[in-house]
Each structure stands twice: as C-alpha cells, then as structure tokens.
Write a protein that holds these residues in place. Structure first.
Motif, PDB file in Angstrom:
ATOM      1  N   VAL A 110       0.834  -1.209   0.000  1.00  0.00           N
ATOM      2  CA  VAL A 110       0.000   0.000   0.000  1.00  0.00           C
ATOM      3  C   VAL A 110       0.862   1.251   0.000  1.00  0.00           C
ATOM      4  N   TYR A 111       1.935   1.240   0.777  1.00  0.00           N
ATOM      5  CA  TYR A 111       2.829   2.399   0.839  1.00  0.00           C
ATOM      6  C   TYR A 111       3.415   2.702  -0.537  1.00  0.00           C
ATOM      7  N   LEU A 112       3.837   1.662  -1.247  1.00  0.00           N
ATOM      8  CA  LEU A 112       4.405   1.847  -2.581  1.00  0.00           C
ATOM      9  C   LEU A 112       3.379   2.456  -3.532  1.00  0.00           C
ATOM     10  N   VAL A 113       2.104   2.050  -3.387  1.00  0.00           N
ATOM     11  CA  VAL A 113       1.047   2.581  -4.255  1.00  0.00           C
ATOM     12  C   VAL A 113       0.719   4.021  -3.891  1.00  0.00           C
ATOM     13  N   ARG A 114       0.526   4.278  -2.598  1.00  0.00           N
ATOM     14  CA  ARG A 114       0.109   5.616  -2.154  1.00  0.00           C
ATOM     15  C   ARG A 114       1.201   6.668  -2.395  1.00  0.00           C
ATOM     16  N   LYS A 115       2.455   6.293  -2.223  1.00  0.00           N
ATOM     17  CA  LYS A 115       3.555   7.242  -2.394  1.00  0.00           C
ATOM     18  C   LYS A 115       3.989   7.380  -3.850  1.00  0.00           C
ATOM     19  N   GLY A 116       3.456   6.525  -4.715  1.00  0.00           N
ATOM     20  CA  GLY A 116       3.858   6.575  -6.112  1.00  0.00           C
ATOM     21  C   GLY A 116       5.316   6.191  -6.305  1.00  0.00           C
ATOM     22  N   THR A 117       5.799   5.307  -5.440  1.00  0.00           N
ATOM     23  CA  THR A 117       7.210   4.934  -5.459  1.00  0.00           C
ATOM     24  C   THR A 117       7.621   4.290  -6.772  1.00  0.00           C
ATOM     25  N   LEU A 118       6.720   3.485  -7.351  1.00  0.00           N
ATOM     26  CA  LEU A 118       7.061   2.791  -8.588  1.00  0.00           C
ATOM     27  C   LEU A 118       7.216   3.770  -9.749  1.00  0.00           C
ATOM     28  N   SER A 119       6.493   4.894  -9.678  1.00  0.00           N
ATOM     29  CA  SER A 119       6.640   5.915 -10.723  1.00  0.00           C
ATOM     30  C   SER A 119       7.891   6.744 -10.510  1.00  0.00           C
ATOM     31  N   GLU A 120       8.250   6.919  -9.243  1.00  0.00           N
ATOM     32  CA  GLU A 120       9.438   7.722  -8.936  1.00  0.00           C
ATOM     33  C   GLU A 120      10.717   6.940  -9.179  1.00  0.00           C
ATOM     34  N   PHE A 121      10.714   5.683  -8.769  1.00  0.00           N
ATOM     35  CA  PHE A 121      11.887   4.827  -8.951  1.00  0.00           C
ATOM     36  C   PHE A 121      11.514   3.763  -9.998  1.00  0.00           C
ATOM     37  N   VAL A 122      11.718   4.126 -11.252  1.00  0.00           N
ATOM     38  CA  VAL A 122      11.121   3.381 -12.361  1.00  0.00           C
ATOM     39  C   VAL A 122      11.739   1.999 -12.576  1.00  0.00           C
ATOM     40  N   TYR A 123      12.912   1.755 -12.025  1.00  0.00           N
ATOM     41  CA  TYR A 123      13.547   0.458 -12.240  1.00  0.00           C
ATOM     42  C   TYR A 123      13.151  -0.585 -11.194  1.00  0.00           C
ATOM     43  N   LEU A 124      12.403  -0.168 -10.167  1.00  0.00           N
ATOM     44  CA  LEU A 124      12.016  -1.105  -9.117  1.00  0.00           C
ATOM     45  C   LEU A 124      11.198  -2.268  -9.678  1.00  0.00           C
ATOM     46  N   GLU A 125      10.267  -1.951 -10.564  1.00  0.00           N
ATOM     47  CA  GLU A 125       9.446  -3.005 -11.149  1.00  0.00           C
ATOM     48  C   GLU A 125      10.309  -3.986 -11.931  1.00  0.00           C
ATOM     49  N   LEU A 161      17.710   5.818  -8.458  1.00  0.00           N
ATOM     50  CA  LEU A 161      18.139   7.047  -7.783  1.00  0.00           C
ATOM     51  C   LEU A 161      19.141   7.803  -8.636  1.00  0.00           C
ATOM     52  N   ILE A 162      20.105   7.084  -9.216  1.00  0.00           N
ATOM     53  CA  ILE A 162      21.098   7.706 -10.093  1.00  0.00           C
ATOM     54  C   ILE A 162      20.417   8.321 -11.309  1.00  0.00           C
ATOM     55  N   ARG A 163      19.446   7.611 -11.878  1.00  0.00           N
ATOM     56  CA  ARG A 163      18.717   8.116 -13.044  1.00  0.00           C
ATOM     57  C   ARG A 163      17.979   9.408 -12.705  1.00  0.00           C
ATOM     58  N   ASN A 164      17.336   9.438 -11.527  1.00  0.00           N
ATOM     59  CA  ASN A 164      16.585  10.626 -11.122  1.00  0.00           C
ATOM     60  C   ASN A 164      17.509  11.822 -10.901  1.00  0.00           C
ATOM     61  N   ARG A 165      18.640  11.599 -10.274  1.00  0.00           N
ATOM     62  CA  ARG A 165      19.582  12.699 -10.026  1.00  0.00           C
ATOM     63  C   ARG A 165      20.157  13.234 -11.330  1.00  0.00           C
TER      64      ARG A 165
END
Length: 365
Positions: A286-301, A344-348
């Motif tokens: 739920v935390y991953l969905v609510r925080k949009g973590t998968l969209s922010e850290f695109v390689y997690l999936e 994280l490297i990609r985002n920076r």
C-alpha cells in the motif's frame, strides 16, 4: 501517512507477539518475531509486484485485497493450505493432520515406528509439486514481462534483445515448457518426474487462465478511456484480485517450508509468517502505491521481475537440490537494491540535466 498505513501492522504485531508469549512463553515469542522478520525481508519483491497490480485496481478491490486478501494470506496460505497438503498426501483427516502438526514426536523423528511420517516430513515430501507449480507460475510472470517492449528498460543490453525476440507468439509458453521438461528430466528424481510435469502444467494453465481473464475483462470494462488511466473494477478487479492471491501463494508456500528450519509448530508459523509478516508485506504494498514509489523509482518493477525470474529458477533447482532460504532472500534483495540505486542515479541525472537546461540562455530574436 506512514502511521496510517503501517499502524494496523504494528498493532497486529504486538497482539501476535503477546499471543505467542501466552501460547509458548519467551521461546514462542522469539520464534514468531524471527519468522515475521524473515517473511518481510524475503518478500519485498512480492510487495513490489503486488503494488504494480494493486495500482491498476479500483479502490473497492484494493480494500478487498487488504481485508479478505489478508485473511486468505494469513489463515489460508500459512495455516490451512499446509494442512490441506498433509490431508491429501498422507490420507489423514483434518483433525488427525492438525493433531500431528501440534503434537510432533518427542524425538522429532521423520518416520515413526509404524511407518507414518511427521507433519514436517509430509510437507517436505510435497515440495517437488509445489515448487513446480509455483516456479512455472512465477517464470511465466517474469517471461511475459521481459518479452514485452517497454519505453524504459533497466538492463537495456539484455532487455531490448529479449523484447525483440518476444514478438514471437507464445514464446513465454515455449520457454517455460522447455524449462519444465528439462527440470523433470534432469533435476527431479525418477519417482517425481510425472508429478513435477503435472504440477508445472497446472501452474502454466493457472497463470494463462487468471492473467488472460483479468486482461480480457480489464479491456472490456474500460473502453471509454486510456487503459493506463483506468482502474479495474467489477470482473476485471475480481480477476486481478484472484491473480494476486495465486501470486502470493507462489511466493508464500516456499516460505512456509523454509519456516520449518526454525519451528514446525503451525500456530507459531501462522503468527510469525502470517499475521506479522503478511500484514507488513501488505502495508509495504500500500505504501508503494500511495507514495507513487514505482513511478518515482522506475527500475524497481524491473528489479522485482528479475528477482522473480531468479526465484522461479531456484524453485526448479530446489526440486532436486536443497537451497538455503538465505540465498533466495539475498538474491531478491540484491536485485531490488540494485534497481533502487540505479533509479536514484537516473533521477539525479535527470534533475541535473533539467537544472542545466534552465541555466542555458534563451536565444534572442
């Protein structure tokens, strides 16, 4: 948000530890805590995959997953399912199977004088067919992800060529079928070959049916807007829910088998793996969905799917060779950790490029 999402998990953990202490004293409390920590640490890739599916579901079906789904995960997969396997494989009635689980022999003998087997041994004997079923389901999940063309790739040098050859129809089924046959012929014992083939075939059928029905109804019920913006409801939501439960089963039973290295008491396993572990895995989802973590850290999936592919291979190998659960967990953590760091490297890098673009003078005239 953190307290709201994880609050119930903390409450359940405290209550579960109290129940464990009342049930078996300090030893039971310690064992339940260890099992809970083990389940959370080994199931983060499960949470990431769950989140990718959960974010496609309507709010109603998300709530169903977080309520009824928890009951199924805790009591169904961590308590009833292992008992059901003992009922079937040993021909015991439910009462006898539960009594056998609660009252193991004093010397923990695998086989009794009358030739009957202990609860732990019966579950271990059922590992080949469970591993074949779960391994096939997870392998198809991995292959269908990796054979699909995507705008964003993680291991581009490998994922892009695989996506190109993935244009061949039913390639994932062909590859998984070949893997199953090789597993049965090379890894499985002679007595287990037929069982492994049948169980793997059932895993393949289950994945194709559940995934296919979910995709079909998701398409039919969302014809008025872009599919990526639509939330699956009705029949589509139901089949996504069913898909998640089968996925959880594929992940969880191997964890149940591994738990017997710590304790064979089904009550402690249900408290540790089920109530503590499963609740926290769902809270992380739920935390991953609510925080949009998968969209922010695109390689997690991507990392989670590679971890699933590795787990599928490990399940197949474990049919003939014992593999320590620590190795399984470390492989999953390695893929998830690498995916997070590279995200994280990609985002920076993207932020730096954006700042650099803003500094460039605007052409005049």
């Amino acid at each position: 948000m953190v307290l709201r999402i994880f609050g119930m998990s903390f409450i359940v953990t405290v209550v579960s530890l109290i129940v464990a202490f009342l049930y078996g004293g300090p030893t039971a409390l310690a064992l339940a805590a260890i099992l809970g920590i083990m389940e959370v640490s080994l199931s983060f890739d499960n949470a990431v995959i769950n989140a990718t599916v959960l974010q496609r579901m309507s709010e109603f079906w998300q709530k169903i997953f977080l309520t009824i789904g928890v009951v199924i995960a805790v009591f169904g997969m961590r308590l009833v399912f292992p008992l059901a396997i003992v009922w079937v494989t040993a021909g015991l009635n439910p009462v006898k199977a539960f009594d056998l689980a609660l009252n193991p022999p004093a010397d923990d003998a695998a086989t009794f004088a009358d030739g009957s087997k202990s609860y732990e041994t019966l579950l271990t004997d059922a590992h080949p067919q469970i591993a074949a079923f779960g391994g096939m389901f997870l392998l198809l999940l991995f292959l269908n992800f990796i054979f699909e063309e995507r705008d964003i790739t993680w291991l581009s040098w490998l994922e892009r060529p695989l996506a190109r050859i993935g244009k061949l129809d039913m390639l994932s089924v062909v590859v998984s079928g070949v893997a199953l046959v090789l597993t049965a012929e090379i890894i499985a014992a002679d007595d287990d070959r037929a069982t492994v083939l049948v169980a793997g075939l059932l895993g393949m059928i289950t994945y194709i049916v559940v995934d296919g029905l979910g995709s079909m109804f998701h398409t039919e019920e969302n014809t008025e807007g872009p599919s990526e913006l639509a939330k699956a409801a009705g029949k589509a939501g139901f089949f996504l829910f069913l898909y998640l439960e089968v996925l959880d089963a594929s992940f969880s039973f191997d964890g149940v088998i591994s738990a017997f290295a710590i304790t064979s008491d089904p009550i402690i396993i249900a408290l540790g793996l089920g109530l503590i572990g499963a609740m926290f895995v769902r809270s992380i989802t739920v935390y991953l969905v609510r925080k949009g973590t998968l969209s922010e850290f695109v390689y997690l999936e991507h990392g989670a799917h590679w971890a699933i592919g590795a787990l599928a291979v490990i399940l197949f190998i474990s049919i003939g060779v014992h593999i320590n659960e620590i190795i399984t967990g470390l492989i999953g953590v390695a893929f998830i950790g690498a995916a997070f760091i590279t995200s994280l490297i990609r985002n920076r890098r993207a932020d730096a490029e954006e700042v650099e673009a803003e500094r460039e003078p605007t052409p005049v005239g």
